[in-house]
Design a protein around this motif. Structure first.
Motif, PDB file in Angstrom:
ATOM      1  N   ASN A  89       0.824  -1.213   0.000  1.00  0.00           N
ATOM      2  CA  ASN A  89       0.000   0.000   0.000  1.00  0.00           C
ATOM      3  C   ASN A  89       0.858   1.263   0.000  1.00  0.00           C
ATOM      4  OD1 ASN A  89      -2.492   1.434   0.068  1.00  0.00           O
ATOM      5  ND2 ASN A  89      -2.242   1.744   2.267  1.00  0.00           N
ATOM      6  N   GLY A  90       1.758   1.398   0.961  1.00  0.00           N
ATOM      7  CA  GLY A  90       2.558   2.611   1.073  1.00  0.00           C
ATOM      8  C   GLY A  90       4.019   2.456   0.700  1.00  0.00           C
ATOM      9  N   THR A  91       4.523   1.217   0.733  1.00  0.00           N
ATOM     10  CA  THR A  91       5.953   1.001   0.505  1.00  0.00           C
ATOM     11  C   THR A  91       6.435   1.459  -0.870  1.00  0.00           C
ATOM     12  OG1 THR A  91       5.850  -0.884   2.037  1.00  0.00           O
ATOM     13  CG2 THR A  91       7.791  -0.701   0.636  1.00  0.00           C
ATOM     14  N   PRO A  92       5.673   1.243  -1.969  1.00  0.00           N
ATOM     15  CA  PRO A  92       6.144   1.775  -3.261  1.00  0.00           C
ATOM     16  C   PRO A  92       6.354   3.280  -3.257  1.00  0.00           C
ATOM     17  CG  PRO A  92       4.442   0.135  -3.638  1.00  0.00           C
ATOM     18  CD  PRO A  92       4.484   0.375  -2.155  1.00  0.00           C
ATOM     19  N   TRP A  93       5.548   4.008  -2.496  1.00  0.00           N
ATOM     20  CA  TRP A  93       5.738   5.461  -2.401  1.00  0.00           C
ATOM     21  C   TRP A  93       7.055   5.781  -1.713  1.00  0.00           C
ATOM     22  CZ3 TRP A  93       2.499   8.614  -4.955  1.00  0.00           C
ATOM     23  CH2 TRP A  93       1.229   8.139  -5.287  1.00  0.00           C
ATOM     24  N   VAL A  94       7.376   5.037  -0.664  1.00  0.00           N
ATOM     25  CA  VAL A  94       8.631   5.268   0.054  1.00  0.00           C
ATOM     26  C   VAL A  94       9.825   4.948  -0.844  1.00  0.00           C
ATOM     27  CG1 VAL A  94      10.023   4.568   2.034  1.00  0.00           C
ATOM     28  CG2 VAL A  94       7.552   4.807   2.280  1.00  0.00           C
ATOM     29  N   ILE A  95       9.768   3.822  -1.534  1.00  0.00           N
ATOM     30  CA  ILE A  95      10.880   3.416  -2.395  1.00  0.00           C
ATOM     31  C   ILE A  95      11.111   4.439  -3.499  1.00  0.00           C
ATOM     32  CG2 ILE A  95      11.650   1.688  -4.060  1.00  0.00           C
ATOM     33  CD1 ILE A  95      10.310  -0.421  -2.372  1.00  0.00           C
ATOM     34  N   ASN A  96      10.022   4.909  -4.116  1.00  0.00           N
ATOM     35  CA  ASN A  96      10.176   5.887  -5.194  1.00  0.00           C
ATOM     36  C   ASN A  96      10.748   7.212  -4.684  1.00  0.00           C
ATOM     37  OD1 ASN A  96       9.376   5.114  -7.972  1.00  0.00           O
ATOM     38  ND2 ASN A  96       7.530   4.398  -6.955  1.00  0.00           N
ATOM     39  N   SER A  97      10.499   7.547  -3.446  1.00  0.00           N
ATOM     40  CA  SER A  97      11.083   8.771  -2.892  1.00  0.00           C
ATOM     41  C   SER A  97      12.568   8.611  -2.616  1.00  0.00           C
ATOM     42  CB  SER A  97      10.358   9.164  -1.601  1.00  0.00           C
ATOM     43  OG  SER A  97      10.649   8.256  -0.549  1.00  0.00           O
ATOM     44  N   GLU A  98      13.046   7.347  -2.588  1.00  0.00           N
ATOM     45  CA  GLU A  98      14.452   7.074  -2.292  1.00  0.00           C
ATOM     46  C   GLU A  98      15.222   6.540  -3.507  1.00  0.00           C
ATOM     47  OE1 GLU A  98      13.731   5.794   2.389  1.00  0.00           O
ATOM     48  OE2 GLU A  98      13.832   4.247   0.841  1.00  0.00           O
TER      49      GLU A  98
END
Length: 350
Positions: free
Chosen positions: A223-232
């Motif tokens: 749910n949220g992890t792809p957003w975190v990865i893309n920010s990094e």
């Protein structure tokens, strides 16, 4: 609730509460130190950085981070350049950046391939396919929202940093796939819509259990992890462009899934669950072979992360390399290799 305008006015009004809280909270947000350094507002940048890190400006960690940021800015000016179109040009001329951007967009493809937005938008249809009727559908739908909220908080406070991004994706793909297969198998065997009952039997209760288990697994993983990865995934030079492209891809896949979900249920029935379960299973291979762990890696070192093979060892090896460089840098500071107040020497040393 009677069928009148209150059915949409009340839900709309409720959504104004968190959005209003977000607006009020944003009034107290501090500007990003990296952006302030880029704009030459060093005094304000140092103040905000020290406030974020809760450290004094003379602390060795602050000295080290400022040197790294200064070096990144100098590199951006020398390579990418400043301006709206510069990041577009930089990405178009770099196959490695285009590949990384592709991976970022595909993360959202696999996120939507899990079936989450089909459930978000058509949850009453989901529960009806499991044999749930009447007001019970509304109650179960409300519980679905509560489960998502609770596990989102757990993900934010504990899981994403304790377990890392990559492990969450791998676990979520396998467990989510198993839950979807179990639900699809129940519908295939029992066919609850063709044999309606006034109450759920043991198999129906088990299917509901697997549905909520899927929710509890998906929420703190895909749910949220792809957003975190893309920010990094991307350094500061092209982050605005990369964030815009990956976010746009998310809404594209969101639209496609939500647009055709109703037709899929009409034509495929239980096959919809097998379809999403199979895609979730395939997402495991995508995450394992192509997505590196980004936890603990500075934005300025992201490029190095993708140069290390195999990809599942990249995080560990890069952290060891960065630790050696950090120890060398701190030793130079202690030995007086450069003056603390000379940012240009900080850059050269870093």
């Amino acid at each position: 609730m009677p069928s009148d305008h209150k059915q949409w006015v009340i839900p709309f009004a409720i959504q104004l509460i968190p959005s209003g809280m977000l607006f009020v909270g944003s009034l107290w947000m501090r500007e990003s130190p990296r952006w302030l350094f880029l704009k030459g507002r060093r005094e304000e940048a140092m103040k905000n950085l020290c406030w974020i890190r809760q450290l004094d400006e003379h602390d060795i960690y602050i000295t080290e981070e400022v040197a790294t940021v200064d070096q990144a800015i100098e590199e951006q000016i020398a390579t990418v350049g400043l301006g709206f179109w510069k990041p577009f040009k930089a990405v178009s001329q770099s196959t490695s950046l285009m590949y990384r951007l592709f991976l970022g967009c595909m993360l959202f493809f696999w996120q939507n391939a899990s079936g989450i937005n089909a459930i978000n938008y058509y949850s009453p249809t989901i529960f009806e396919s499991l044999g749930v009727t009447g007001n019970t559908k509304g109650i179960l739908n409300g519980i679905f929202g509560v489960v998502k909220a609770v596990f989102t908080v757990i993900w934010l406070l504990f899981l994403v940093d304790q377990f890392g991004r990559r492990k969450l994706l791998l676990c979520g793909a396998v467990c989510g796939s198993a839950c979807m297969y179990a639900i699809g198998a129940y519908i295939y065997i029992v066919e609850p819509t063709k044999h309606p009952r006034d109450h759920l039997n043991g198999g129906g209760i088990a299917a509901i259990f697997f549905f909520y288990l899927w929710t509890a697994v998906y929420t703190p993983t895909w749910n949220g992890t792809p957003w975190v990865i893309n920010s990094e995934f991307f350094d500061a030079n092209i982050r605005p462009l990369s964030q815009a492209c990956t976010t746009a891809s998310n809404w594209l896949f969101n639209f496609l899934v939500s647009r055709f979900t109703e037709q899929m249920f009409a034509k495929m029935g239980y096959g919809v669950y097998f379809f999403f379960a199979s895609l979730s299973f395939l997402a495991w291979f995508f995450a394992f072979f192509l997505i590196p762990e980004t936890s603990g890696i500075p934005l300025e070192a992201t490029d190095q992360l993708f140069k290390i093979k195999p990809i599942w060892r990249a995080n560990e090896q890069l952290k060891a390399q960065l630790k050696e460089e950090e120890e060398r840098f701190r030793q130079e500071v202690k030995d007086g290799a450069f003056e603390k107040n000379d940012p240009q020497e900080h850059v050269e040393s870093a």
